[in-house]
Design a protein around this motif. Structure first.
Motif, mmCIF file in Angstrom:
data_model
loop_
_atom_site.group_PDB
_atom_site.id
_atom_site.type_symbol
_atom_site.label_atom_id
_atom_site.label_comp_id
_atom_site.label_asym_id
_atom_site.label_seq_id
_atom_site.Cartn_x
_atom_site.Cartn_y
_atom_site.Cartn_z
ATOM 1 N N SER A 79 0.903 -1.208 0.002
ATOM 2 C CA SER A 79 -0.095 0.049 -0.031
ATOM 3 C C SER A 79 0.827 1.037 -0.179
ATOM 4 O O SER A 79 1.342 1.819 1.056
ATOM 5 C CB SER A 79 -0.841 0.027 1.239
ATOM 6 N N VAL A 80 1.265 1.727 -1.152
ATOM 7 C CA VAL A 80 2.327 2.479 -1.475
ATOM 8 C C VAL A 80 1.850 3.954 -0.803
ATOM 9 O O VAL A 80 0.885 4.513 -1.084
ATOM 10 C CB VAL A 80 2.948 2.836 -2.799
ATOM 11 N N GLY A 81 2.768 4.565 0.145
ATOM 12 C CA GLY A 81 2.354 6.031 0.330
ATOM 13 C C GLY A 81 1.321 5.941 1.608
ATOM 14 O O GLY A 81 1.209 7.031 2.041
ATOM 15 N N PRO A 128 6.757 -8.932 8.987
ATOM 16 C CA PRO A 128 7.668 -8.014 8.089
ATOM 17 C C PRO A 128 7.664 -8.556 6.495
ATOM 18 O O PRO A 128 7.294 -9.879 6.274
ATOM 19 C CB PRO A 128 9.020 -8.219 8.727
ATOM 20 N N LYS A 129 7.500 -7.558 5.660
ATOM 21 C CA LYS A 129 7.723 -8.074 4.108
ATOM 22 C C LYS A 129 8.398 -7.111 3.621
ATOM 23 O O LYS A 129 8.109 -5.946 3.507
ATOM 24 C CB LYS A 129 6.248 -7.963 3.800
ATOM 25 N N LYS A 130 9.521 -7.649 2.816
ATOM 26 C CA LYS A 130 10.409 -6.800 2.122
ATOM 27 C C LYS A 130 9.607 -6.156 0.823
ATOM 28 O O LYS A 130 8.637 -6.750 0.346
ATOM 29 C CB LYS A 130 11.584 -7.452 1.417
ATOM 30 N N ALA A 131 10.050 -5.017 0.175
ATOM 31 C CA ALA A 131 9.227 -4.556 -0.674
ATOM 32 C C ALA A 131 9.633 -5.286 -2.463
ATOM 33 O O ALA A 131 10.479 -5.935 -2.354
ATOM 34 C CB ALA A 131 10.128 -2.917 -1.083
ATOM 35 N N PHE A 132 8.567 -5.002 -3.102
ATOM 36 C CA PHE A 132 8.385 -5.641 -4.294
ATOM 37 C C PHE A 132 7.594 -4.794 -5.105
ATOM 38 O O PHE A 132 7.009 -4.044 -4.605
ATOM 39 C CB PHE A 132 8.026 -7.210 -4.271
#
Length: 143
Positions: A11-13, A100-104
């Motif tokens: 959920s960018v931003g 936790p989840k790394k960016a993709f």
């Protein structure tokens, strides 16, 4: 064994679950049918599995924090005449265990076995911890 599959998406931003919900409600109020749907370039190949009980799990500030049920997939044609997928989501947000989840980029499939569990009813109404603290606690395996 579950017959459905889920999606996971950044959920960018977004700063918080409430922030994301407010944005979705604003977008839904601007749509013809009053529903919110997330528009994505790619159409999921596993459509039947998504529509058999799947959810979209939202990553906010590097942590999976919540999910929404996927109700349907709709064809959306943009002003550029390109076909896209509108993922129609239930308006209810279900908070999940912080993971936790790394960016993709884009979205990824998420099997039910790998999906974080829902918080209990009493935990759903608790105030959320700041995302940075959720991420740190999840990395330690505390929450």
């Amino acid at each position: 064994m579950a017959d459905h599959i889920n999606l996971v998406k950044l959920s960018v931003g977004t700063e918080s679950i409430d922030d994301m919900l407010g944005w979705q409600q604003q977008r839904a109020s601007q749509s013809r049918d009053g529903q919110y749907y997330h528009v994505t370039r790619m159409w999921p190949k596993r459509e039947a599995e998504l529509l058999d009980g799947g959810s979209i799990y939202w990553v906010i500030k590097g942590v999976i924090q919540c999910r929404q049920r996927i109700l349907e997939l709709r064809e959306v044609i943009g002003q550029d005449d390109i076909r896209r997928c509108g993922i129609v989501l239930a308006p209810e947000i279900i908070r999940t265990a912080s993971t936790p989840k790394k960016a993709f980029q884009g979205w990824r499939y998420l099997s039910p076995a790998d999906a974080p569990g829902d918080l209990t009813d009493s935990q759903q109404t608790e105030d959320s911890l700041p995302p940075e603290l959720q991420k740190a606690l999840a990395a330690l395996g505390v929450r």
